[in-house]
Design a protein around this motif. Structure first.
Motif, PDB file in Angstrom:
ATOM      1  N   GLU A  37      -6.573   8.180   0.545  1.00  0.00           N
ATOM      2  CA  GLU A  37      -5.436   8.453   1.427  1.00  0.00           C
ATOM      3  C   GLU A  37      -5.901   8.478   2.879  1.00  0.00           C
ATOM      4  N   GLY A  38      -5.367   7.559   3.701  1.00  0.00           N
ATOM      5  CA  GLY A  38      -5.706   7.513   5.118  1.00  0.00           C
ATOM      6  C   GLY A  38      -4.793   8.403   5.940  1.00  0.00           C
ATOM      7  N   ASN A  39      -5.378   9.069   6.960  1.00  0.00           N
ATOM      8  CA  ASN A  39      -4.617   9.950   7.862  1.00  0.00           C
ATOM      9  C   ASN A  39      -5.089   9.729   9.299  1.00  0.00           C
ATOM     10  N   THR A  40      -4.175   9.866  10.263  1.00  0.00           N
ATOM     11  CA  THR A  40      -4.510   9.692  11.671  1.00  0.00           C
ATOM     12  C   THR A  40      -4.024  10.901  12.481  1.00  0.00           C
ATOM     13  N   ASP A  41      -4.388  10.925  13.767  1.00  0.00           N
ATOM     14  CA  ASP A  41      -3.770  11.897  14.667  1.00  0.00           C
ATOM     15  C   ASP A  41      -2.454  11.284  15.182  1.00  0.00           C
ATOM     16  N   ASN A  42      -1.855  11.929  16.200  1.00  0.00           N
ATOM     17  CA  ASN A  42      -0.551  11.444  16.675  1.00  0.00           C
ATOM     18  C   ASN A  42      -0.638  10.539  17.893  1.00  0.00           C
ATOM     19  N   VAL A  43      -1.834  10.069  18.240  1.00  0.00           N
ATOM     20  CA  VAL A  43      -1.984   9.171  19.382  1.00  0.00           C
ATOM     21  C   VAL A  43      -1.558   7.762  18.965  1.00  0.00           C
ATOM     22  N   PRO A  44      -0.611   7.139  19.672  1.00  0.00           N
ATOM     23  CA  PRO A  44      -0.160   5.789  19.299  1.00  0.00           C
ATOM     24  C   PRO A  44      -1.319   4.796  19.297  1.00  0.00           C
ATOM     25  N   ILE A  45      -1.312   3.892  18.332  1.00  0.00           N
ATOM     26  CA  ILE A  45      -2.379   2.902  18.213  1.00  0.00           C
ATOM     27  C   ILE A  45      -2.068   1.687  19.078  1.00  0.00           C
ATOM     28  N   SER A  46      -3.094   1.089  19.634  1.00  0.00           N
ATOM     29  CA  SER A  46      -2.910  -0.111  20.444  1.00  0.00           C
ATOM     30  C   SER A  46      -3.970  -1.125  20.025  1.00  0.00           C
ATOM     31  N   MET A  47      -3.638  -1.895  18.989  1.00  0.00           N
ATOM     32  CA  MET A  47      -4.556  -2.903  18.455  1.00  0.00           C
ATOM     33  C   MET A  47      -3.755  -4.140  18.063  1.00  0.00           C
ATOM     34  N   GLY A  99      -3.506   4.296  -0.028  1.00  0.00           N
ATOM     35  CA  GLY A  99      -2.250   4.549   0.672  1.00  0.00           C
ATOM     36  C   GLY A  99      -2.500   5.213   2.014  1.00  0.00           C
ATOM     37  N   GLY A 100      -1.551   5.083   2.919  1.00  0.00           N
ATOM     38  CA  GLY A 100      -1.669   5.696   4.236  1.00  0.00           C
ATOM     39  C   GLY A 100      -0.551   6.677   4.504  1.00  0.00           C
ATOM     40  N   ARG A 101      -0.865   7.785   5.179  1.00  0.00           N
ATOM     41  CA  ARG A 101       0.150   8.781   5.535  1.00  0.00           C
ATOM     42  C   ARG A 101       0.323   8.890   7.043  1.00  0.00           C
ATOM     43  N   GLY A 102      -0.310   7.985   7.773  1.00  0.00           N
ATOM     44  CA  GLY A 102      -0.140   7.977   9.220  1.00  0.00           C
ATOM     45  C   GLY A 102      -0.523   9.304   9.846  1.00  0.00           C
ATOM     46  N   GLU A 103       0.331   9.768  10.767  1.00  0.00           N
ATOM     47  CA  GLU A 103       0.072  11.025  11.483  1.00  0.00           C
ATOM     48  C   GLU A 103       0.839  12.196  10.872  1.00  0.00           C
ATOM     49  N   LEU A 119       0.825  -1.213   0.000  1.00  0.00           N
ATOM     50  CA  LEU A 119       0.000   0.000   0.000  1.00  0.00           C
ATOM     51  C   LEU A 119       0.855   1.256   0.000  1.00  0.00           C
ATOM     52  N   ASN A 120       1.948   1.239   0.772  1.00  0.00           N
ATOM     53  CA  ASN A 120       2.821   2.417   0.809  1.00  0.00           C
ATOM     54  C   ASN A 120       3.519   2.632  -0.533  1.00  0.00           C
ATOM     55  N   SER A 121       3.860   1.540  -1.216  1.00  0.00           N
ATOM     56  CA  SER A 121       4.486   1.668  -2.538  1.00  0.00           C
ATOM     57  C   SER A 121       3.518   2.292  -3.525  1.00  0.00           C
ATOM     58  N   ARG A 122       2.240   1.853  -3.475  1.00  0.00           N
ATOM     59  CA  ARG A 122       1.226   2.426  -4.368  1.00  0.00           C
ATOM     60  C   ARG A 122       0.962   3.881  -4.026  1.00  0.00           C
ATOM     61  N   LEU A 123       1.011   4.214  -2.733  1.00  0.00           N
ATOM     62  CA  LEU A 123       0.804   5.603  -2.330  1.00  0.00           C
ATOM     63  C   LEU A 123       1.904   6.490  -2.887  1.00  0.00           C
ATOM     64  N   GLN A 124       3.168   6.024  -2.777  1.00  0.00           N
ATOM     65  CA  GLN A 124       4.276   6.828  -3.286  1.00  0.00           C
ATOM     66  C   GLN A 124       4.138   7.075  -4.780  1.00  0.00           C
ATOM     67  N   ALA A 125       3.728   6.042  -5.526  1.00  0.00           N
ATOM     68  CA  ALA A 125       3.546   6.208  -6.972  1.00  0.00           C
ATOM     69  C   ALA A 125       2.419   7.178  -7.271  1.00  0.00           C
ATOM     70  N   SER A 126       1.316   7.077  -6.506  1.00  0.00           N
ATOM     71  CA  SER A 126       0.176   7.970  -6.744  1.00  0.00           C
ATOM     72  C   SER A 126       0.501   9.401  -6.361  1.00  0.00           C
ATOM     73  N   ASN A 160       1.439   0.454  14.224  1.00  0.00           N
ATOM     74  CA  ASN A 160       1.481   1.894  14.438  1.00  0.00           C
ATOM     75  C   ASN A 160       0.452   2.575  13.545  1.00  0.00           C
ATOM     76  N   ASN A 161       0.474   3.917  13.529  1.00  0.00           N
ATOM     77  CA  ASN A 161      -0.507   4.670  12.745  1.00  0.00           C
ATOM     78  C   ASN A 161      -0.299   4.534  11.239  1.00  0.00           C
ATOM     79  N   TRP A 162       0.923   4.190  10.813  1.00  0.00           N
ATOM     80  CA  TRP A 162       1.129   3.896   9.392  1.00  0.00           C
ATOM     81  C   TRP A 162       0.224   2.741   8.965  1.00  0.00           C
ATOM     82  N   ASP A 163       0.280   1.647   9.753  1.00  0.00           N
ATOM     83  CA  ASP A 163      -0.546   0.484   9.435  1.00  0.00           C
ATOM     84  C   ASP A 163      -2.025   0.848   9.426  1.00  0.00           C
ATOM     85  N   LEU A 164      -2.465   1.559  10.464  1.00  0.00           N
ATOM     86  CA  LEU A 164      -3.886   1.879  10.589  1.00  0.00           C
ATOM     87  C   LEU A 164      -4.369   2.723   9.416  1.00  0.00           C
ATOM     88  N   SER A 165      -3.616   3.755   9.049  1.00  0.00           N
ATOM     89  CA  SER A 165      -4.047   4.638   7.964  1.00  0.00           C
ATOM     90  C   SER A 165      -4.092   3.900   6.627  1.00  0.00           C
TER      91      SER A 165
END
Length: 288
Positions: free
Chosen positions: A195-205, A240-244, A43-50, A210-215
């Protein structure tokens, strides 16, 4: 004397059985984690290309605007030269005719550039208007639509899109996604980046590091919903995800965090015709 021996054997057997179950569960979790890591890398590779394509689109728009400004300056220069020719008795009719032809050619080219850009801008306005008119007042509280530099941005809040603390699409998001999918399908000449985006609160799942995975997982969920539930051509979609790391507000307040937890649907026009026009610019000093 035999009973203590039998009891000991039963105790050992029970212990080994529990160990096997734990090892099996551990292996399953390890396998899930490996799959999630591989999915996140893809997903991150596709995001970079997009993102590279989106950056190129913005550069082409800027190049087009610069080309229009340059051509207008060229016309002004030609008109000034023509005025001097008309005021000078030493200039021949052939030179004047040549300047007139160059001015007419440049004016025609400028009009082509302007018409192409206006067409793209008009399509974006119509797309945006059609989308906002289709959404209810309640839905508009969770959806923000903007046009920036020739690109349409549809920002969706995570409270509306996902189940609490999850990357699964909520039931109440279905109607809104359906309306957006219809617009996307109506404008088939546009590419779509989720494009997924999160806040800066660490994820616990479990199984999410981390937020990269979640986004990235949230963006992937939206892409799959658009494809599987609403029939959007997957060749037009990128997740693609951009995390926080792409905030639109400060994370120092709950309101700011809420704004940063969003998923953006970015609709980009194909500007190949602009590049064709720029490549066909009339050369100064030649008749057309």
């Amino acid at each position: 004397m035999k009973y203590p021996v039998i009891a000991s054997c039963l105790l050992i057997a029970a212990t080994l059985s529990q160990s096997c179950v734990s090892n099996k569960k551990y292996a399953e979790l390890q396998s899930n984690n490996t799959k999630l890591q591989q999915s996140n890398q893809e997903l991150n590779s596709r995001l970079q290309a997009s993102e590279s394509d989106l950056s190129g689109t913005k550069i082409r728009v800027k190049s087009l605007e610069e080309q229009i400004a340059s051509e207008r300056a060229n016309v002004a220069s030609l008109q000034e030269a023509l005025t001097k020719c008309l005021n000078s008795s030493n200039q021949g009719g052939a030179n004047i005719s040549k300047l007139v032809d160059e001015i007419n050619s440049s004016n025609k080219y400028i009009q082509q550039l302007v018409n192409s850009k206006n067409k793209s801008d008009s399509l974006n306005v119509v797309l945006t208007n059609n989308l906002t008119r289709s959404l209810s007042r309640e839905e508009m509280n969770d959806v923000d639509v903007q046009v920036l530099k020739g690109v349409v941005y549809i920002s969706l809040s995570d409270n509306m899109l996902y189940k609490s603390g999850s990357y699964e699409i909520s039931d109440k998001a279905g109607a809104t996604l359906g309306k957006i999918a219809k617009i996307i399908k109506d404008y088939s000449g546009y590419d779509v980046l989720i494009e997924g985006n999160t806040d800066n609160v660490p994820i616990s799942m479990p199984n999410i590091r981390n937020n990269w995975d979640l986004s990235a997982l949230r963006a992937s969920s939206v892409v799959q919903a658009l494809q599987n539930n609403y029939g959007v051509n997957p060749k037009r979609l990128t997740a693609g995800g951009r995390g926080e790391y792409n905030p639109v507000a400060s994370n120092d307040s709950p309101a700011g965090k809420s704004k940063n937890r969003r998923t953006q649907i970015i609709i980009t026009p194909k500007l190949d015709q602009f590049m064709d026009l720029i490549g066909k610019a009339p050369e100064a000093g030649t008749n057309k």
